[in-house]
Motif scaffolding. Structure first.
Motif, mmCIF file in Angstrom:
data_model
loop_
_atom_site.group_PDB
_atom_site.id
_atom_site.type_symbol
_atom_site.label_atom_id
_atom_site.label_comp_id
_atom_site.label_asym_id
_atom_site.label_seq_id
_atom_site.Cartn_x
_atom_site.Cartn_y
_atom_site.Cartn_z
ATOM 1 N N UNK A 36 0.814 -1.223 0.000
ATOM 2 C CA UNK A 36 0.000 0.000 0.000
ATOM 3 C C UNK A 36 0.845 1.269 0.000
ATOM 4 N N UNK A 37 1.835 1.346 0.882
ATOM 5 C CA UNK A 37 2.649 2.563 0.930
ATOM 6 C C UNK A 37 3.953 2.273 1.660
ATOM 7 N N UNK A 38 4.744 3.297 1.845
ATOM 8 C CA UNK A 38 6.035 3.110 2.513
ATOM 9 C C UNK A 38 6.370 4.402 3.257
ATOM 10 N N UNK A 39 7.366 4.334 4.103
ATOM 11 C CA UNK A 39 7.835 5.544 4.791
ATOM 12 C C UNK A 39 9.303 5.358 5.124
ATOM 13 N N UNK A 40 9.990 6.473 5.255
ATOM 14 C CA UNK A 40 11.398 6.418 5.679
ATOM 15 C C UNK A 40 11.514 7.295 6.906
ATOM 16 N N UNK A 41 12.035 6.757 7.985
ATOM 17 C CA UNK A 41 12.232 7.583 9.181
ATOM 18 C C UNK A 41 13.528 7.189 9.878
ATOM 19 N N UNK A 42 13.612 7.594 11.138
ATOM 20 C CA UNK A 42 14.870 7.369 11.855
ATOM 21 C C UNK A 42 15.264 5.904 11.892
ATOM 22 N N UNK A 43 14.267 5.013 11.886
ATOM 23 C CA UNK A 43 14.574 3.589 11.992
ATOM 24 C C UNK A 43 14.831 2.953 10.639
ATOM 25 N N UNK A 44 14.736 3.717 9.575
ATOM 26 C CA UNK A 44 14.978 3.184 8.248
ATOM 27 C C UNK A 44 13.695 3.102 7.448
ATOM 28 N N UNK A 45 13.609 2.101 6.580
ATOM 29 C CA UNK A 45 12.453 2.004 5.690
ATOM 30 C C UNK A 45 11.332 1.192 6.337
ATOM 31 N N UNK A 46 10.108 1.658 6.109
ATOM 32 C CA UNK A 46 8.920 0.955 6.587
ATOM 33 C C UNK A 46 8.040 0.639 5.383
ATOM 34 N N UNK A 47 7.405 -0.493 5.441
ATOM 35 C CA UNK A 47 6.459 -0.844 4.385
ATOM 36 C C UNK A 47 5.078 -1.000 5.011
ATOM 37 N N UNK A 48 4.058 -0.484 4.315
ATOM 38 C CA UNK A 48 2.690 -0.616 4.829
ATOM 39 C C UNK A 48 1.868 -1.490 3.885
ATOM 40 N N UNK A 49 1.202 -2.463 4.474
ATOM 41 C CA UNK A 49 0.336 -3.346 3.699
ATOM 42 C C UNK A 49 -1.118 -3.030 4.045
ATOM 43 N N UNK A 50 -1.948 -2.940 2.998
ATOM 44 C CA UNK A 50 -3.393 -2.887 3.231
ATOM 45 C C UNK A 50 -3.841 -4.337 3.361
ATOM 46 N N UNK A 51 -4.556 -4.625 4.437
ATOM 47 C CA UNK A 51 -4.932 -6.018 4.720
ATOM 48 C C UNK A 51 -6.454 -6.137 4.658
ATOM 49 N N UNK A 52 -6.922 -7.042 3.850
ATOM 50 C CA UNK A 52 -8.366 -7.214 3.693
ATOM 51 C C UNK A 52 -8.723 -8.656 3.982
ATOM 52 N N UNK A 53 -9.744 -8.850 4.787
ATOM 53 C CA UNK A 53 -10.272 -10.193 4.968
ATOM 54 C C UNK A 53 -11.767 -10.123 4.673
ATOM 55 N N UNK A 54 -12.200 -10.919 3.718
ATOM 56 C CA UNK A 54 -13.580 -10.849 3.247
ATOM 57 C C UNK A 54 -14.065 -12.251 2.882
ATOM 58 N N UNK A 55 -14.907 -12.864 3.741
ATOM 59 C CA UNK A 55 -15.384 -14.215 3.449
ATOM 60 C C UNK A 55 -16.188 -14.280 2.141
ATOM 61 N N UNK A 56 -16.699 -13.135 1.687
ATOM 62 C CA UNK A 56 -17.511 -13.144 0.456
ATOM 63 C C UNK A 56 -16.725 -12.748 -0.773
ATOM 64 N N UNK A 57 -15.394 -12.818 -0.685
ATOM 65 C CA UNK A 57 -14.545 -12.313 -1.764
ATOM 66 C C UNK A 57 -14.833 -12.987 -3.114
ATOM 67 N N UNK A 58 -15.073 -14.281 -3.094
ATOM 68 C CA UNK A 58 -15.224 -15.013 -4.356
ATOM 69 C C UNK A 58 -16.659 -15.014 -4.878
ATOM 70 N N UNK A 59 -17.589 -14.550 -4.037
ATOM 71 C CA UNK A 59 -19.006 -14.656 -4.432
ATOM 72 C C UNK A 59 -19.329 -13.865 -5.713
ATOM 73 N N UNK A 60 -18.835 -12.617 -5.878
ATOM 74 C CA UNK A 60 -19.162 -11.898 -7.116
ATOM 75 C C UNK A 60 -18.681 -12.639 -8.371
ATOM 76 N N UNK A 61 -17.524 -13.306 -8.274
ATOM 77 C CA UNK A 61 -17.034 -14.048 -9.444
ATOM 78 C C UNK A 61 -17.977 -15.224 -9.747
ATOM 79 N N UNK A 62 -18.342 -15.939 -8.677
ATOM 80 C CA UNK A 62 -19.202 -17.112 -8.864
ATOM 81 C C UNK A 62 -20.566 -16.679 -9.401
ATOM 82 N N UNK A 63 -21.134 -15.604 -8.822
ATOM 83 C CA UNK A 63 -22.470 -15.186 -9.247
ATOM 84 C C UNK A 63 -22.444 -14.660 -10.680
ATOM 85 N N UNK A 64 -21.364 -13.956 -11.059
ATOM 86 C CA UNK A 64 -21.273 -13.477 -12.446
ATOM 87 C C UNK A 64 -21.235 -14.662 -13.403
#
Lengths: 215, 379
Positions: B326-354
Motif C-alpha cells: 500500500x505505501x512506505x515511509x522512511x524515518x529514523x529507523x529506516x524504511x517501513x512498508x505498509x500493507x493494506x490487509x483485507x479479509x472478506x469471506x464473500x470475496x469469491x461470491x461476485x465471481x461465482x455469481x457473475x
C-alpha cells in the motif's frame, strides 16, 4: 376444519413472512444496541524488531544544560531522550506563558539512523516542504561542535516557505553523527519563534555532552 | 412439475404485491440515484462518510425527509428474488437457465451483505527486520487495557461505538471501571503550556486539555479523544485523558498489577506473522516518481516459514487475508512498508455469481434454441 383455501393462504402468508424475516432482523439489528458494553478479549504479540530497541543500542550517554526559560516536557514519545519547551526568550523572566513555545526534542539512535539525506527529507516532510530542497538545505547547513568535541551540522528551514502556505511551522535542527550513533536536536514550531530561539538552540548544542561509552 | 401450493401462492395477492414490477423498477432507479448522489457526496465528504450515509438503511434528506439507503433497497430486491424463486418461477427444465440467472443474482446480493457485515479492512506497517502479529484498523478505534506477560499482551478492549457519555466500562479482571465523560470522534489536544502548567487529567503525554474538532473528510485522519472517570475501590476517582495520537500508553497500577491503557486504532490479532526482510523502492530515472515498490517478507505459521515477495498488484493471500503493498515511509529507523490487509469471506461470491448469470443466460439460450430446432424439424 379450516378450508383448503384458507390453508393455502395461511401457508403463503407464512412463507412470505419467513422470507421477510431477514429484513426485519437486519432492521432490528441495525437499530438495537446492548445496554452494557461488552469488551473484546484477545492476546497479541507485540511488534518485534530484529535490531531491538534502537535507543538501547546507542553507545552513548547524553547530558545537557537548559538555556534560560526552557522547561522539561513530561515524558512522552518513547523514542525521545528528552523533550523541552522553548518559549520566546523575551518572556523568560516575566513568568508569562508563551502559546507559541517551540517543541525541542533530543533523540539518540544507533548507527547512521538512515543517513543524513533521508533524515533531512523526513524533517522537510514534517513541515510540508518538498524533498527537492534537501540538497540546498544541506549545502547551506552550518557546522556545530558540541561540548565533548563531536561535530555535526545545523539545518535551518525557516527561510523556506512550506509547500502548504497555511503551514506556519518550521524546523531548525542539529544532526551529530559519531561512531555507531547519531544524535538529533530538533526544534519545531512557529517560524518567527524559531528564529528568536535559534541562538539558544545553538547554545544548547554547544553545551551538549555526548559521553561515548567504552566497550 | 409445479406443485399446486406453489401455483396458489404465485396467484396470492400478497405475492403479486411483493413481486410488483413497479417495486423492482423503483428499487433499480433508487440504486442509480444512490450511486449518482453518493459519488457527488463523496467529493465533499470523503469516501468513508459517503459509505456510512449511502450504504445504511435510511438517509434523511435535508434532515427531515427519509429516503431508502442502499442496504434497504438491496434487502427489498433480495426478498423479491427469493419470493420469485420460491413461489413463481416454474419448476420445469425449460426454465433451468432462468433459475440459474436468478440464483446468481441472489447470490450476488447475499455476497454484498456478507461483505458489508463481515469484511474487515486494516493495515500493517513494518520496519525492516520487524515482525508483525496483528493488523490495525484505519478508522475504528478501541480503548485497550493490557498486561504484558513475556512478549504477549493480554488485552481487554472496548470499541469506539461503546464510548458514549455515561457508559461504564468494566475493566475486570482488574478491580476498576471507567465511566465515559466525553468522547470526541476528532479532537485537538494541548499540553500544559496552554493551561499554564496545570495537568487536570492522568495522561501519559502531558496533555492538559482537549477540544472537539469537526470530523475530517477522510475518517482515518481523525484523532479521537476520550475523557473518562477512573474508579478504583478505596481510592478517590480520577479523570483520565486518552488521545488517539499518543504514542505512549498510560501506565496504571490496578490490583497490584501494572497495566497499560491506550486509545488506539483497533487491533486484529493474526494466528501467523510476517517479518519484513527488505523493502525496495525503484524510481523512474531522474525523477521522484516511483516505478515499483517491493516488500520481501517471511511468512511464519507455527514452525513453518517461507519467503514471499509482495509488490504492486501482486498481493499475498493467506488464510483468508490479502496483503496488498500500500505505501512506505522512511524515518529514523529506516524504511517501513505498509500493507493494506483485507479479509472478506464473500470475496469469491461476485465471481461465482457473475459466472452463474452468464452460464444461466447461455443455458436459457441453448434450451430455447434446441426447442426451436426440434419444432422446426417436426414441421
Amino acid at each position: 376444519m379450516p378450508s383448503p383455501r384458507f390453508l393455502s393462504k395461511t401457508r403463503a402468508a407464512l412463507l412470505i413472512g419467513a422470507a421477510a424475516c431477514p429484513l426485519l432482523l437486519a432492521l432490528l439489528l441495525s437499530g438495537c444496541q446492548g445496554d452494557e458494553p461488552q469488551p473484546r478479549r484477545y492476546r497479541e504479540i507485540a511488534l518485534k524488531s530484529k535490531n531491538g530497541p534502537v535507543q538501547a543500542d546507542a553507545p552513548i550517554r547524553l547530558s545537557w544544560t537548559l538555556p534560560d526559560g526552557w522547561v522539561d516536557q513530561p515524558e512522552g514519545d518513547p523514542l525521545r531522550q528528552a523533550g523541552f519547551w522553548a518559549p520566546d526568550p523575551s518572556l523568560a523572566h516575566t513568568g508569562e506563558r508563551d502559546p507559541l513555545a517551540v517543541d525541542v526534542s533530543l533523540v539518540q539512535l544507533a548507527g547512521d539512523a538512515g543517513g543524513l539525506d533521508a533524515n533531512v527529507v523526513r524533517w522537510l516532510g514534517q513541515v510540508k516542504i518538498p524533498a527537492s530542497y534537501a540538497e540546498q538545505v544541506i549545502a547551506a547547513a552550518s557546522p556545530v561542535r558540541v561540548a565533548t568535541g563531536q561535530r555535526g551540522i545545523v539545518v535551518d528551514f525557516t527561510d523556506i516557505l512550506s509547500g502548504d502556505l497555511t503551514e506556519s511551522k518550521s524546523i531548525v535542527g542539529a544532526i551529530i553523527q559519531g561512531e555507531g550513533y547519531t544524535v538529533f536536536v530538533k526544534a519545531m514550531g512557529d517560524r518567527e519563534r524559531l528564529v528568536k530561539i535559534k541562538p539558544q538552540l545553538l547554545e544548547f548544542c554547544a553545551k551538549l555532552n555526548i559521553a561515548e561509552k567504552t566497550p | 412439475m409445479n406443485p399446486k401450493w406453489r401455483q396458489k401462492a404465485a396467484r396470492h395477492p400478497v405475492t403479486k404485491a411483493v413481486l410488483h414490477p413497479a417495486i423492482t423498477l423503483a428499487g433499480l432507479l433508487m440504486l442509480l440515484l444512490l450511486i449518482f448522489f453518493g459519488t457527488l457526496y463523496q467529493a465533499d465528504h470523503g469516501l468513508y462518510e459517503a459509505q456510512r450515509v449511502f450504504f445504511g438503511y435510511l438517509i434523511w434528506v435535508a434532515g427531515v425527509v427519509p429516503f431508502p439507503g442502499s442496504s434497504l433497497v438491496l434487502w427489498v430486491l433480495s426478498i423479491q428474488l427469493a419470493v420469485m424463486m420460491t413461489f413463481v418461477l416454474p419448476l420445469v427444465w425449460k426454465k433451468a437457465g432462468l433459475w440459474v440467472v436468478h440464483g446468481g443474482l441472489l447470490l450476488l446480493l447475499v455476497g454484498g451483505f456478507i461483505t458489508q457485515m463481515m469484511a474487515v479492512e486494516s493495515q500493517m506497517t513494518l520496519a525492516e527486520g520487524e515482525t508483525g502479529h496483528y493488523t490495525m484498523a484505519y478508522d475504528k478505534w478501541e480503548v485497550a487495557v493490557w498486561r504484558q506477560i513475556a512478549d504477549t499482551n493480554e488485552v481487554l478492549a472496548y470499541v469506539d461505538e461503546d464510548l458514549q457519555p455515561g457508559a461504564v466500562l468494566d475493566l475486570a479482571p482488574w478491580p476498576a471501571r471507567l465511566t465515559v465523560v466525553k468522547y470526541h470522534e476528532n479532537a485537538a489536544a494541548f499540553t500544559s503550556t496552554v493551561t499554564g502548567g496545570v495537568l487536570p487529567y492522568l495522561n501519559a503525554s502531558g496533555i492538559a486539555s482537549m477540544e472537539p474538532r469537526k470530523p475530517e473528510k477522510e475518517a482515518p485522519q481523525n484523532a479521537p479523544g476520550l475523557i473518562a472517570k477512573l474508579s478504583v475501590p478505596n481510592t478517590p476517582d480520577r479523570e483520565i485523558l486518552l488521545y488517539g495520537l499518543e504514542s505512549r500508553p498510560l501506565a496504571l497500577t490496578l490490583g497490584g498489577e501494572r497495566v497499560l491503557l491506550q486509545l488506539r486504532r483497533r487491533h486484529y490479532p493474526l494466528d501467523f506473522s510476517l517479518t519484513l526482510k527488505d523493502f525496495i523502492r525503484t524510481l523512474h530515472p531522474g525523477t521522484d516518481v516511483a516505478r515499483s515498490y517491493e516488500s520481501y517478507v517471511d511468512l511464519h505459521d507455527g514452525l513453518s516459514s517461507r519467503p514471499v515477495k509482495v509488490w504492486m498488484n501482486n498481493p499475498l493471500r493467506y488464510k483468508g487475508y490479502t496483503f496488498f503493498q500500500a505505501s512506505f515511509a522512511i524515518d529514523q529507523e529506516g524504511e517501513h512498508s505498509t500493507f493494506a490487509v483485507v479479509t472478506n469471506p464473500g470475496r469469491l461470491i461476485p465471481y461465482i455469481s457473475s459466472l452463474m448469470v452468464f452460464g444461466g443466460m447461455l443455458l436459457h439460450f441453448i434450451l430455447h434454441f434446441l426447442g426451436y430446432v426440434r419444432r422446426t424439424a417436426r414441421k
